[in-house]
Design a protein around this motif. Structure first.
Motif, PDB file in Angstrom:
ATOM      1  N   THR C  52       6.530   8.613   0.631  1.00 35.16           N
ATOM      2  CA  THR C  52       6.870   8.731  -0.734  1.00 35.16           C
ATOM      3  C   THR C  52       6.768   7.466  -1.438  1.00 35.16           C
ATOM      4  N   ILE C  53       5.930   7.599  -2.625  1.00 39.05           N
ATOM      5  CA  ILE C  53       5.640   6.506  -3.380  1.00 39.05           C
ATOM      6  C   ILE C  53       6.320   6.930  -4.761  1.00 39.05           C
ATOM      7  N   GLY C  54       7.103   6.081  -5.261  1.00 39.42           N
ATOM      8  CA  GLY C  54       7.882   6.358  -6.594  1.00 39.42           C
ATOM      9  C   GLY C  54       7.138   6.291  -7.932  1.00 39.42           C
ATOM     10  N   SER C  55       7.658   6.692  -8.934  1.00 42.17           N
ATOM     11  CA  SER C  55       6.718   6.891 -10.224  1.00 42.17           C
ATOM     12  C   SER C  55       6.316   5.718 -10.713  1.00 42.17           C
ATOM     13  N   GLU C  56       5.344   5.436 -11.592  1.00 39.42           N
ATOM     14  CA  GLU C  56       4.742   4.502 -12.361  1.00 39.42           C
ATOM     15  C   GLU C  56       4.360   3.183 -11.316  1.00 39.42           C
ATOM     16  N   SER C  57       3.929   3.510 -10.203  1.00 41.72           N
ATOM     17  CA  SER C  57       3.481   2.431  -9.022  1.00 41.72           C
ATOM     18  C   SER C  57       2.178   2.209  -9.318  1.00 41.72           C
ATOM     19  N   PHE C  58       1.613   1.218  -8.582  1.00 37.81           N
ATOM     20  CA  PHE C  58       0.286   0.782  -8.299  1.00 37.81           C
ATOM     21  C   PHE C  58      -0.044   0.185  -7.154  1.00 37.81           C
ATOM     22  N   VAL C  59      -0.723   1.143  -6.346  1.00 40.93           N
ATOM     23  CA  VAL C  59      -1.279   0.523  -5.105  1.00 40.93           C
ATOM     24  C   VAL C  59      -2.764   0.174  -4.935  1.00 40.93           C
ATOM     25  N   GLY C  60      -3.017  -0.911  -4.673  1.00 43.75           N
ATOM     26  CA  GLY C  60      -4.304  -1.716  -4.795  1.00 43.75           C
ATOM     27  C   GLY C  60      -5.411  -0.974  -3.909  1.00 43.75           C
ATOM     28  N   ALA C  61      -6.581  -1.183  -4.018  1.00 48.32           N
ATOM     29  CA  ALA C  61      -7.648  -0.986  -3.184  1.00 48.32           C
ATOM     30  C   ALA C  61      -7.441  -1.355  -1.614  1.00 48.32           C
ATOM     31  N   ASN C  62      -7.956  -0.514  -0.815  1.00 44.00           N
ATOM     32  CA  ASN C  62      -8.131  -1.049   0.671  1.00 44.00           C
ATOM     33  C   ASN C  62      -6.879  -1.133   1.203  1.00 44.00           C
ATOM     34  N   LEU C  83       8.058   7.167   5.181  1.00 45.82           N
ATOM     35  CA  LEU C  83       8.377   5.718   4.378  1.00 45.82           C
ATOM     36  C   LEU C  83       8.407   6.005   3.124  1.00 45.82           C
ATOM     37  N   ASN C  84       9.501   5.324   2.619  1.00 51.25           N
ATOM     38  CA  ASN C  84       9.910   5.631   0.811  1.00 51.25           C
ATOM     39  C   ASN C  84       9.875   4.388   0.387  1.00 51.25           C
ATOM     40  N   ILE C  85       9.093   4.302  -0.885  1.00 50.17           N
ATOM     41  CA  ILE C  85       8.768   3.382  -1.716  1.00 50.17           C
ATOM     42  C   ILE C  85       9.390   3.668  -3.059  1.00 50.17           C
ATOM     43  N   GLY C  86       9.966   2.726  -3.565  1.00 47.74           N
ATOM     44  CA  GLY C  86      10.691   3.354  -4.884  1.00 47.74           C
ATOM     45  C   GLY C  86       9.631   3.125  -6.099  1.00 47.74           C
ATOM     46  N   ALA C  87      10.185   3.236  -7.184  1.00 47.73           N
ATOM     47  CA  ALA C  87       9.658   3.140  -8.450  1.00 47.73           C
ATOM     48  C   ALA C  87       9.184   1.865  -8.873  1.00 47.73           C
ATOM     49  N   LYS C  88       7.734   1.992  -9.601  1.00 49.97           N
ATOM     50  CA  LYS C  88       7.343   0.655 -10.161  1.00 49.97           C
ATOM     51  C   LYS C  88       6.868  -0.133  -9.304  1.00 49.97           C
ATOM     52  N   ALA C  89       6.275   0.200  -8.017  1.00 49.79           N
ATOM     53  CA  ALA C  89       5.982  -0.734  -7.170  1.00 49.79           C
ATOM     54  C   ALA C  89       4.665  -1.362  -7.569  1.00 49.79           C
ATOM     55  N   LEU C  90       4.373  -2.480  -7.170  1.00 52.88           N
ATOM     56  CA  LEU C  90       2.980  -3.259  -7.249  1.00 52.88           C
ATOM     57  C   LEU C  90       2.465  -3.868  -6.021  1.00 52.88           C
ATOM     58  N   ILE C  91       1.710  -2.944  -5.497  1.00 58.81           N
ATOM     59  CA  ILE C  91       1.222  -3.209  -4.082  1.00 58.81           C
ATOM     60  C   ILE C  91      -0.249  -3.732  -4.201  1.00 58.81           C
ATOM     61  N   ARG C  92      -0.709  -5.081  -3.920  1.00 56.42           N
ATOM     62  CA  ARG C  92      -1.703  -5.341  -4.293  1.00 56.42           C
ATOM     63  C   ARG C  92      -2.851  -5.174  -3.023  1.00 56.42           C
ATOM     64  N   SER C  93      -4.094  -5.307  -3.295  1.00 53.58           N
ATOM     65  CA  SER C  93      -5.069  -4.770  -2.435  1.00 53.58           C
ATOM     66  C   SER C  93      -5.209  -5.403  -0.994  1.00 53.58           C
ATOM     67  N   GLY C  94      -5.489  -4.496  -0.018  1.00 56.47           N
ATOM     68  CA  GLY C  94      -5.571  -4.861   1.392  1.00 56.47           C
ATOM     69  C   GLY C  94      -4.218  -4.956   2.180  1.00 56.47           C
ATOM     70  N   SER C  95      -3.125  -4.439   1.448  1.00 52.78           N
ATOM     71  CA  SER C  95      -2.164  -4.542   2.300  1.00 52.78           C
ATOM     72  C   SER C  95      -1.815  -3.351   3.250  1.00 52.78           C
ATOM     73  N   ILE C  96      -0.956  -3.647   4.087  1.00 56.93           N
ATOM     74  CA  ILE C  96      -0.598  -2.423   5.400  1.00 56.93           C
ATOM     75  C   ILE C  96       0.874  -2.206   5.550  1.00 56.93           C
ATOM     76  N   ILE C  97       1.216  -1.184   4.979  1.00 57.97           N
ATOM     77  CA  ILE C  97       2.839  -0.924   5.291  1.00 57.97           C
ATOM     78  C   ILE C  97       2.794   0.099   6.162  1.00 57.97           C
ATOM     79  N   TYR C  98       3.695  -0.123   7.140  1.00 55.88           N
ATOM     80  CA  TYR C  98       4.126   1.258   8.443  1.00 55.88           C
ATOM     81  C   TYR C  98       4.683   2.058   7.856  1.00 55.88           C
ATOM     82  N   THR C 109       3.808  -6.647  -3.702  1.00 58.74           N
ATOM     83  CA  THR C 109       3.347  -7.542  -2.790  1.00 58.74           C
ATOM     84  C   THR C 109       2.049  -8.188  -3.436  1.00 58.74           C
ATOM     85  N   GLY C 110       1.769  -9.428  -2.518  1.00 60.47           N
ATOM     86  CA  GLY C 110       0.379  -9.832  -2.534  1.00 60.47           C
ATOM     87  C   GLY C 110      -0.657  -9.029  -1.874  1.00 60.47           C
TER      88      GLY C 110
END
Lengths: 293, 293, 293
Positions: C52-62, C83-98, C109-110
């Motif tokens: 689950t990824i919350g609203s208004e989030s950004f998940v980068g490439a790769n 996996l629950n990620i809240g709203a307005k997340a900014l997950i930058r490219s290349g990240s791996i979250i279990y 995240t960077g």
């Protein structure tokens, strides 16, 4: 051939793919690749020319297996070399492994690992997330590198060595130069978090290097070295578990998770090896002199 | 235009792609990209809007070139800026380079490198695997960063500097704060593995910082500093090669691999430079005072 | 449902995708994923089952979001967990979250970050480029981890903690063993670049750990500890800004960028909290005893 491939894959006609192999989406399998039976190649992964991956392996998403050498400094060409990875490998997502290495069975990596060319890696080795193996090195059986370990070229790591996060094995005594001298870590040695081992240093069998130590001289077997510059301060056999007061080293007598002596203990396992089996391991004559202090 | 693109690529019609460019599979080339003649963009790589990549370059697989700024903290928008990378670049797989930087010719990176915005990087610079360039910094010509180097914002690194693995250039004297002060590393300085350089410190020309040093004060030219906190213990000109007893520093007089004086030696090369050429380098008056101790 | 997806995407029919979601090229969205309104999933990213990824989030490439557990050592199977990620997340490219973690709102995240399973992360946390969160740990609200921080299993990090590059929180007192003991970092503590915190150590509220410190014993509140092994040398309340001579600690009284007291100052904000709000934070009774030394 019963390949089960996802969408948008590009699989060379010369790739030889075993029975019950699964391939994710967007994968690229180049020429002359061999993939053993029951192996799973996850999405977005590239397997380059000349790679052999053993049976029942798992290669995570976003990996590059068999990355070509880019000798652009001199000749600006790609070079392909064989890469052999044994059976039952578990290569986690985001890892990059170069062409030109030999890796044994039951190999395991964390994420975003880099392994360059001419790495000779034994069986049951494990290399943690973000570790950076610079190639032209030897890593023995049952070696465990935790996260973010840097192994410089010409390093030799014997069997059953544990290296913890952010450790660096260096190789240049007078940087910058072209006169590299590797570090040699002997069997059962333990290198704690953040230690830096200087070029040409030998870490003796069963020694323990403390966190953050800067090791400028060789450390004898069983010794504990800490500090900057590192000094020998104790013998591992004097260290007790703070909770129960029991001795904890040599660790092979007290810890066995995932080790080949897991069910029987180190000494029984070791005595049961015949000469040919012993040749597979880099072990001193560990039983003759029992570990009294 | 003779583009040779693989399968599943998404290439913008406004991208300008030179002669003999090769593009792998699954690549994304966005609007207004310019790619010079003879360049190879490997599979799965994204080149974002506004990027220029010079001729005869190689961009490895799984890279993101021209990554957009994500100022989500304040305005939750993407911003595109130009990114200029010179000719003959070798950017290894998995690297992420932001929009908004200028990078010279013959640029080289290892794998999984991150370079953020406003990085001003000279010619012939090399940035190792997993290094993390935080942007808003200056990196000179012929600078060599080894693996896993962290360059904080506001850092200034002059020409011909060598920085070894796990070194950090910091920038916040009283963390957390918004009052950053960068480190300045002068030409020919060498920073060994795992050293941490505190904010505002100057590392003098030709100085040598030992492995694991925590450098809290500026180090004068030619000095050797080690320890936590680092202290000056010697002069580089007193260091001899342990094998042959020869002096090894200043290194520019003893090492030349890939350096512009490779065939003739430093002094001949330096004397042959005319004033305009000298302006391209950050060099003190190195010849007037010969390197006597 | 108004999904705007790029080319070559593989989106499961059981994925529930909100309004105004944008999806890049080559994305894989697996079964039972939920993506909130207005979120952007960039190209080449994999979102695995049960995320689950919350609203208004950004998940980068790769990126790989919801990476499955690979318990191959024992049973060679994949396991999917929520996996629950809240709203307005900014997950930058290349990240791996279990899979198997809970992450609050405004998460950031960077690049190339790894977060393993059973991580419990509060609101407004930020985890820098290349950081490696080993899972089975707790990270509070407004915690800021800079680049390349390693958080061992069983670590507990309270609210408003700052951890700088290359810091390691360890967990094994007698490596190798299975007897892990985590580090506990209390609210407002600051750990500077390259420090290593030994297993079971407590870092007291508002303490400051110097760069490169090897911390073998707990550090009381407000104390400054440096060196290898680390020793307490001062009180943070004695530290002045070198430029203007003003006190800088406790930092909550002098720094507020992106903090909830940004507009009003810490004390006004803190006094304004009601009991329920205070329960959201791990805070000692900070106001009763004003910060006199």
């Amino acid at each position: 051939m019963t390949t089960d491939a996802g969408q948008n894959c590009v699989v060379s006609k010369t790739a030889r793919i075993g029975e019950n192999v699964r391939i994710g989406h967007n994968c690229i399998i180049e020429d002359d690749v061999f993939i053993g039976d029951g192996t799973f190649i996850d999405s977005n992964t590239i397997v380059r020319s000349g790679v052999t991956i053993g049976s029942e392996s798992f290669v995570g998403a976003n990996c590059i297996i068999g990355e070509y050498w880019m000798d652009f400094c001199r000749d600006r060409k790609h070079h392909s070399h064989p890469l052999n990875i044994g059976a039952k490998a578990l290569i986690r997502s985001g890892s990059i492994i170069y062409a030109g290495s030999d890796i044994g069975d039951n190999f395991q990596t964390g994420h975003q690992v880099t392994i360059r060319e001419k790495a000779n890696i034994g069986n049951n080795a494990s290399i943690g997330t973000l570790s950076d193996i610079q190639g032209n090195c030897k890593i023995g059986n049952y070696v465990r590198l935790h996260s973010n370990v840097h192994i410089g070229q010409l390093s030799v790591i014997d069997d059953f060595v544990w290296i913890f996060p952010y450790v660096v094995l260096t190789n240049d005594p007078t940087p910058p130069s072209d006169n590299f001298v590797g570090v040699h870590v002997h069997s059962f040695a333990i290198v704690a978090t953040g230690a830096v081992i200087m070029p040409g240093v030998e870490l003796g069998q069963d020694c323990l290097i403390g966190a953050g130590a800067i090791v400028t001289k060789s450390v004898p077997p069983y010794m504990v070295a800490v500090g900057n510059p590192a000094k020998v301060i104790s013998d591992v056999r004097k260290i007790k578990n703070k909770v129960n007061g029991e001795p904890v080293y040599p660790w092979r007598e007290h810890f066995s998770t995932y080790m080949p002596w897991e069910s029987v203990g180190f000494e029984v396992w070791y005595r049961s090896l015949d000469l040919d089996e012993k040749k597979q391991y880099t072990l001193s004559d560990l039983i003759a002199e029992p570990s009294v202090c």
